[in-house]
Write a protein that holds these residues in place. Sequence first.
Motif, PDB file in Angstrom:
ATOM      1  N   ALA A 155      37.605  39.835  45.225  1.00  0.00           N
ATOM      2  CA  ALA A 155      37.571  41.070  44.446  1.00  0.00           C
ATOM      3  C   ALA A 155      38.918  41.395  43.811  1.00  0.00           C
ATOM      4  O   ALA A 155      39.260  42.555  43.607  1.00  0.00           O
ATOM      5  CB  ALA A 155      37.113  42.230  45.339  1.00  0.00           C
ATOM      6  N   LEU A 156      39.668  40.345  43.495  1.00  0.00           N
ATOM      7  CA  LEU A 156      40.972  40.524  42.855  1.00  0.00           C
ATOM      8  C   LEU A 156      40.856  40.219  41.367  1.00  0.00           C
ATOM      9  O   LEU A 156      40.053  39.372  40.955  1.00  0.00           O
ATOM     10  CB  LEU A 156      42.005  39.593  43.492  1.00  0.00           C
ATOM     11  CG  LEU A 156      42.335  39.909  44.952  1.00  0.00           C
ATOM     12  CD1 LEU A 156      42.414  38.637  45.767  1.00  0.00           C
ATOM     13  CD2 LEU A 156      43.647  40.676  45.041  1.00  0.00           C
ATOM     14  N   TYR A 157      41.679  40.896  40.572  1.00  0.00           N
ATOM     15  CA  TYR A 157      41.664  40.725  39.118  1.00  0.00           C
ATOM     16  C   TYR A 157      43.085  40.432  38.643  1.00  0.00           C
ATOM     17  O   TYR A 157      44.064  40.853  39.261  1.00  0.00           O
ATOM     18  CB  TYR A 157      41.138  41.975  38.429  1.00  0.00           C
ATOM     19  CG  TYR A 157      39.761  42.392  38.883  1.00  0.00           C
ATOM     20  CD1 TYR A 157      38.627  42.035  38.179  1.00  0.00           C
ATOM     21  CD2 TYR A 157      39.602  43.156  40.053  1.00  0.00           C
ATOM     22  CE1 TYR A 157      37.362  42.417  38.600  1.00  0.00           C
ATOM     23  CE2 TYR A 157      38.347  43.535  40.490  1.00  0.00           C
ATOM     24  CZ  TYR A 157      37.231  43.162  39.764  1.00  0.00           C
ATOM     25  OH  TYR A 157      35.981  43.536  40.196  1.00  0.00           O
ATOM     26  N   LEU A 158      43.171  39.717  37.548  1.00  0.00           N
ATOM     27  CA  LEU A 158      44.466  39.325  36.993  1.00  0.00           C
ATOM     28  C   LEU A 158      44.436  39.492  35.483  1.00  0.00           C
ATOM     29  O   LEU A 158      43.533  38.965  34.820  1.00  0.00           O
ATOM     30  CB  LEU A 158      44.749  37.859  37.348  1.00  0.00           C
ATOM     31  CG  LEU A 158      46.045  37.242  36.838  1.00  0.00           C
ATOM     32  CD1 LEU A 158      47.236  37.835  37.585  1.00  0.00           C
ATOM     33  CD2 LEU A 158      46.016  35.723  37.009  1.00  0.00           C
ATOM     34  N   ASP A 159      45.401  40.243  34.928  1.00  0.00           N
ATOM     35  CA  ASP A 159      45.396  40.395  33.477  1.00  0.00           C
ATOM     36  C   ASP A 159      46.137  39.242  32.817  1.00  0.00           C
ATOM     37  O   ASP A 159      46.726  38.383  33.490  1.00  0.00           O
ATOM     38  CB  ASP A 159      45.931  41.768  33.058  1.00  0.00           C
ATOM     39  CG  ASP A 159      47.427  41.958  33.309  1.00  0.00           C
ATOM     40  OD1 ASP A 159      48.154  40.957  33.459  1.00  0.00           O
ATOM     41  OD2 ASP A 159      47.872  43.126  33.347  1.00  0.00           O
ATOM     42  N   ARG A 160      46.120  39.215  31.517  1.00  0.00           N
ATOM     43  CA  ARG A 160      46.652  38.070  30.778  1.00  0.00           C
ATOM     44  C   ARG A 160      48.166  37.915  30.930  1.00  0.00           C
ATOM     45  O   ARG A 160      48.725  36.858  30.672  1.00  0.00           O
ATOM     46  CB  ARG A 160      46.298  38.193  29.290  1.00  0.00           C
ATOM     47  CG  ARG A 160      46.825  39.445  28.611  1.00  0.00           C
ATOM     48  CD  ARG A 160      46.390  39.509  27.161  1.00  0.00           C
ATOM     49  NE  ARG A 160      46.897  38.394  26.370  1.00  0.00           N
ATOM     50  CZ  ARG A 160      47.303  38.509  25.109  1.00  0.00           C
ATOM     51  NH1 ARG A 160      47.254  39.676  24.486  1.00  0.00           N
ATOM     52  NH2 ARG A 160      47.748  37.456  24.461  1.00  0.00           N
ATOM     53  N   LYS A 161      48.828  38.986  31.394  1.00  0.00           N
ATOM     54  CA  LYS A 161      50.286  38.939  31.567  1.00  0.00           C
ATOM     55  C   LYS A 161      50.707  38.599  32.995  1.00  0.00           C
ATOM     56  O   LYS A 161      51.887  38.576  33.313  1.00  0.00           O
ATOM     57  CB  LYS A 161      50.896  40.278  31.146  1.00  0.00           C
ATOM     58  CG  LYS A 161      50.718  40.569  29.663  1.00  0.00           C
ATOM     59  CD  LYS A 161      51.376  41.887  29.278  1.00  0.00           C
ATOM     60  CE  LYS A 161      51.209  42.175  27.788  1.00  0.00           C
ATOM     61  NZ  LYS A 161      51.857  43.469  27.402  1.00  0.00           N
ATOM     62  N   GLY A 162      49.713  38.363  33.870  1.00  0.00           N
ATOM     63  CA  GLY A 162      50.027  37.943  35.231  1.00  0.00           C
ATOM     64  C   GLY A 162      50.061  39.044  36.263  1.00  0.00           C
ATOM     65  O   GLY A 162      50.465  38.819  37.395  1.00  0.00           O
ATOM     66  N   LYS A 163      49.604  40.241  35.906  1.00  0.00           N
ATOM     67  CA  LYS A 163      49.583  41.343  36.858  1.00  0.00           C
ATOM     68  C   LYS A 163      48.274  41.328  37.640  1.00  0.00           C
ATOM     69  O   LYS A 163      47.190  41.228  37.068  1.00  0.00           O
ATOM     70  CB  LYS A 163      49.728  42.686  36.143  1.00  0.00           C
ATOM     71  CG  LYS A 163      49.721  43.887  37.091  1.00  0.00           C
ATOM     72  CD  LYS A 163      49.882  45.200  36.341  1.00  0.00           C
ATOM     73  CE  LYS A 163      49.827  46.389  37.294  1.00  0.00           C
ATOM     74  NZ  LYS A 163      49.971  47.682  36.588  1.00  0.00           N
ATOM     75  N   ILE A 164      48.395  41.452  38.970  1.00  0.00           N
ATOM     76  CA  ILE A 164      47.225  41.443  39.846  1.00  0.00           C
ATOM     77  C   ILE A 164      46.770  42.867  40.127  1.00  0.00           C
ATOM     78  O   ILE A 164      47.588  43.767  40.340  1.00  0.00           O
ATOM     79  CB  ILE A 164      47.555  40.736  41.175  1.00  0.00           C
ATOM     80  CG1 ILE A 164      47.903  39.264  40.933  1.00  0.00           C
ATOM     81  CG2 ILE A 164      46.393  40.841  42.166  1.00  0.00           C
ATOM     82  CD1 ILE A 164      48.428  38.557  42.163  1.00  0.00           C
TER      83      ILE A 164
END
Length: 400
Positions: free
Chosen positions: A132-141
């Motif tokens: 249930a973890l997400y990561l944006d295109r800039k590397g932020k979790i």
Amino acid sequence: MTSSTRKLPDLSKAKWLNEPRLQSLLAILNRGGETRIAGGAVRNALLGMPIADVDLATTFVPQDVTQMAKGAGFGVHPTGIDHGTVTVVARGATFEVTTLRRDVETDGRHAHVAFTNNFAEDASRRDFTINALYLDRKGKIYDFTDGYTDILKRRVRFVGEATQRITEDYLRILRFFRFFAAYAKGAPDRAGLAACKKHKAGLDGLSAERIRQELFKLLAAPRAAEALEIMAKAGILKHIVPYTDQWRVIKRLSPDPVLRLFAIASAPSTLKEKLRLSNDEAQRIEGLMASPELKSDFTAKEARAKLYEMGVQAWRDAVQLSWAKGRAGKADKAWSKLLKLPDDWPVPSLPISGKDLLAKGFGPGPDLGQVLKQAEAHWVASDFKATRDELLNFVESQKV
């Protein structure tokens, strides 16, 4: 839902995240909305494990994803559009893109969902915190369920209340043990195990296809034997497959789902129907049922004859299973040599055929087949050294 209190890593420099096709798609799907990498890719990155598939979660509905991706020249396939998923092909790279969802109604097998634009709400419906973890295109979790803590502890824990997650979809019982076998250290999460044990009868209502898919992934995992033994003690495994307690054999086998399935099955002849096995899988099971238990003291000639008789796949399966059932170590030279035999000695084909016998004056019919079998036996007895001419002379000698 509680966010992680730990400092989350920065993945901005990760090579896989900066892959140009992924970044190109993320750039497109972050215009006027938000799209993040979700689930397994983030989990595996944090665990330092290989990343096979990159799935995306988005605030855009499928129709908008389709329009935006096609507008960029990408291919789009509506692979699971009823559940909000489309598959985008970006210059040969494939990504599943799913709209953020919340459950409206569940029946233990399927969920009726509604779309949302809230990542925390989407996280709350997922099975395990490590997924249930997400990561944006800039590397932020983004971690809404304290999944990072569970990753650090190598613990598989249900999101929220375990019973609720399980009764939404009983397949999550099998997934709990599959992810435990693949990623966890130590004992299973107590609350999760107790809930799985309590609701194990729910497995009986699931389709064979769904059971098979998860079971095969479990069987290929590093801690498969431990997971299966725990399932057996909890009374769960019997709802999946009739079994024997060959845990030691499972540990010694390669991570081959078909081999490991056969090793624990108490009624292997029922597996094809029970688990809807593919024809290839069913043929391997049949081959194993027909195969004798092998010994490692074959002479080279005996081993070649046996390999020819059984065929390459059945030989490799029987060697591995016989080796695992015995006491020889994993580096045993005799067993290793037998396992490698098909690589070192490509199985030859009989140099003559029925057409050759017809040309020699043999009439068609059962007698022709019998003579060909005699020639084949003579060829095998020669350690496959008898030439075509020698075999033709042999069949001439068989004429009455």
